[in-house]
Design a protein around this motif. Structure first.
Motif, mmCIF file in Angstrom:
data_model
loop_
_atom_site.group_PDB
_atom_site.id
_atom_site.type_symbol
_atom_site.label_atom_id
_atom_site.label_comp_id
_atom_site.label_asym_id
_atom_site.label_seq_id
_atom_site.Cartn_x
_atom_site.Cartn_y
_atom_site.Cartn_z
ATOM 1 N N SER A 1 -73.975 78.482 4.147
ATOM 2 C CA SER A 1 -74.190 77.191 3.505
ATOM 3 C C SER A 1 -75.396 77.242 2.569
ATOM 4 N N ASP A 2 -76.493 77.839 3.032
ATOM 5 C CA ASP A 2 -77.717 77.891 2.225
ATOM 6 C C ASP A 2 -77.520 78.686 0.940
ATOM 7 N N LEU A 3 -76.734 79.748 0.997
ATOM 8 C CA LEU A 3 -76.528 80.603 -0.161
ATOM 9 C C LEU A 3 -75.293 80.221 -0.980
ATOM 10 N N HIS A 4 -74.591 79.182 -0.542
ATOM 11 C CA HIS A 4 -73.389 78.708 -1.246
ATOM 12 C C HIS A 4 -72.380 79.846 -1.442
ATOM 13 N N LEU A 5 -72.160 80.601 -0.363
ATOM 14 C CA LEU A 5 -71.270 81.752 -0.444
ATOM 15 C C LEU A 5 -69.799 81.372 -0.328
ATOM 16 N N GLY A 6 -69.511 80.319 0.436
ATOM 17 C CA GLY A 6 -68.121 79.941 0.643
ATOM 18 C C GLY A 6 -67.907 79.245 1.966
ATOM 19 N N VAL A 7 -66.900 79.690 2.701
ATOM 20 C CA VAL A 7 -66.478 79.040 3.939
ATOM 21 C C VAL A 7 -66.549 80.037 5.088
ATOM 22 N N LEU A 8 -67.064 79.605 6.235
ATOM 23 C CA LEU A 8 -67.162 80.477 7.403
ATOM 24 C C LEU A 8 -66.588 79.775 8.631
ATOM 25 N N TYR A 9 -65.684 80.464 9.311
ATOM 26 C CA TYR A 9 -65.137 80.000 10.594
ATOM 27 C C TYR A 9 -65.794 80.856 11.675
ATOM 28 N N ASP A 10 -66.708 80.271 12.431
ATOM 29 C CA ASP A 10 -67.474 81.023 13.427
ATOM 30 C C ASP A 10 -67.129 80.541 14.831
ATOM 31 N N PHE A 11 -66.898 81.494 15.741
ATOM 32 C CA PHE A 11 -66.501 81.179 17.117
ATOM 33 C C PHE A 11 -67.286 82.035 18.101
ATOM 34 N N ASN A 12 -67.241 81.625 19.352
ATOM 35 C CA ASN A 12 -67.750 82.439 20.454
ATOM 36 C C ASN A 12 -66.564 82.827 21.332
ATOM 37 N N LEU A 13 -66.398 84.128 21.563
ATOM 38 C CA LEU A 13 -65.281 84.627 22.347
ATOM 39 C C LEU A 13 -65.804 85.319 23.603
ATOM 40 N N LYS A 14 -65.254 84.915 24.748
ATOM 41 C CA LYS A 14 -65.593 85.551 26.012
ATOM 42 C C LYS A 14 -64.352 86.223 26.584
ATOM 43 N N LEU A 15 -64.442 87.518 26.805
ATOM 44 C CA LEU A 15 -63.352 88.282 27.405
ATOM 45 C C LEU A 15 -63.679 88.526 28.868
ATOM 46 N N THR A 16 -62.797 88.116 29.755
ATOM 47 C CA THR A 16 -63.048 88.274 31.186
ATOM 48 C C THR A 16 -62.564 89.615 31.718
ATOM 49 N N GLU A 17 -61.725 90.307 30.944
ATOM 50 C CA GLU A 17 -61.268 91.646 31.311
ATOM 51 C C GLU A 17 -61.307 92.528 30.064
ATOM 52 N N ALA A 18 -62.501 92.659 29.505
ATOM 53 C CA ALA A 18 -62.663 93.366 28.238
ATOM 54 C C ALA A 18 -62.237 94.825 28.321
ATOM 55 N N ASP A 19 -62.359 95.426 29.502
ATOM 56 C CA ASP A 19 -61.991 96.836 29.662
ATOM 57 C C ASP A 19 -60.479 97.048 29.651
ATOM 58 N N LYS A 20 -59.716 95.950 29.765
ATOM 59 C CA LYS A 20 -58.257 96.045 29.775
ATOM 60 C C LYS A 20 -57.608 95.205 28.670
ATOM 61 N N SER A 21 -58.418 94.644 27.782
ATOM 62 C CA SER A 21 -57.907 93.695 26.788
ATOM 63 C C SER A 21 -57.919 94.280 25.384
ATOM 64 N N TRP A 22 -56.974 93.803 24.562
ATOM 65 C CA TRP A 22 -56.902 94.155 23.158
ATOM 66 C C TRP A 22 -56.867 92.861 22.349
ATOM 67 N N VAL A 23 -57.826 92.716 21.421
ATOM 68 C CA VAL A 23 -57.984 91.501 20.627
ATOM 69 C C VAL A 23 -57.457 91.745 19.215
ATOM 70 N N THR A 24 -56.662 90.811 18.709
ATOM 71 C CA THR A 24 -56.210 90.854 17.320
ATOM 72 C C THR A 24 -56.534 89.519 16.662
ATOM 73 N N LEU A 25 -57.298 89.586 15.574
ATOM 74 C CA LEU A 25 -57.660 88.412 14.778
ATOM 75 C C LEU A 25 -57.110 88.635 13.370
ATOM 76 N N TRP A 26 -56.362 87.664 12.842
ATOM 77 C CA TRP A 26 -55.761 87.880 11.531
ATOM 78 C C TRP A 26 -55.620 86.583 10.742
#
Length: 210
Positions: free
Chosen positions: A50-75
């Motif tokens: 926002s300060d640098l007027h770069l554009g748009v940002l979608y920011d989230f917090n993700l918690k994986l409860t089985e990260a050693d067995k999980s595969w994440v896909t963001l698209w």
């Protein structure tokens, strides 16, 4: 009289037991989910954008409860004039199977740099320890018409089942005015895609590996 009291007591116990069983069966999904995600609307990342007027940002917090067995896909999916763009998945980030930790928590998101430009719009995706750097995506967006963007989930933490696809954010361009849709209703999303000039959908899926 004593026999009647004993019988009444047995009926009461049976009734309580049936209520207990009904309560258990009414919450089949009350256990721990594979992931939890929530919006972070005032993060340092968002402030910098926002300060640098770069554009748009979608920011989230993700918690994986089985990260050693999980595969994440963001698209990011693209649609123009009701049709899928080519390529359909404009940007994709995949990672998983954490080598040391079972529970992993941190930022994840999507950024659009110069969204109002005709020819140098850039997308990037990021998560904890992995990212897809900014890359131009051609003339997917146009610097004209009504534009809106927003999160598709609310302020509350959202639980994700293994293999479930969740819409996280929407960026839209329309010729004139922008109407409101329910971003978690597939029928309304389809209507929005058909009515708007350009639609970008940010989606996530977390899958448990066997």
């Amino acid at each position: 009289m004593k026999r009647y009291q004993t019988r009444s007591c047995s009926i009461v116990k049976l009734f309580v037991f049936l209520i207990f069983l009904a309560g258990c069966s009414s919450e089949p999904n009350s256990g721990k989910k594979i992931a939890y995600i929530s919006t972070v609307k005032n993060s340092q990342y968002a402030k910098t954008f926002s300060d640098l007027h770069l554009g748009v940002l979608y920011d989230f917090n993700l918690k994986l409860t089985e990260a050693d067995k999980s595969w994440v896909t963001l698209w990011v999916e693209g649609y123009k004039n009701g049709e899928e763009t080519d390529p359909f998945r404009l940007k994709e980030l995949s990672y998983g199977l954490h080598p040391t930790n079972k529970v992993v928590e941190g930022p994840i998101g999507f950024g659009i740099i110069n969204p109002q430009s005709d020819d140098d719009v850039s997308f990037f995706l990021y998560s904890s320890g992995v990212s897809v750097p900014p890359q131009t995506v051609g003339n997917i967006l146009e610097g004209i018409g009504a534009t809106t963007w927003g999160f598709a989930i609310g302020d509350e933490e959202v639980a994700l089942e293994s293999g479930e696809t969740k819409v996280l954010g929407v960026y839209r361009q329309s010729g004139n005015s922008i109407r409101t849709y329910d971003y978690q209703d597939i029928n309304q999303i389809t209507q929005m895609i058909n009515e708007d000039k350009t639609v970008l959908l940010l989606k996530i899926k977390v899958e448990k590996e066997n």
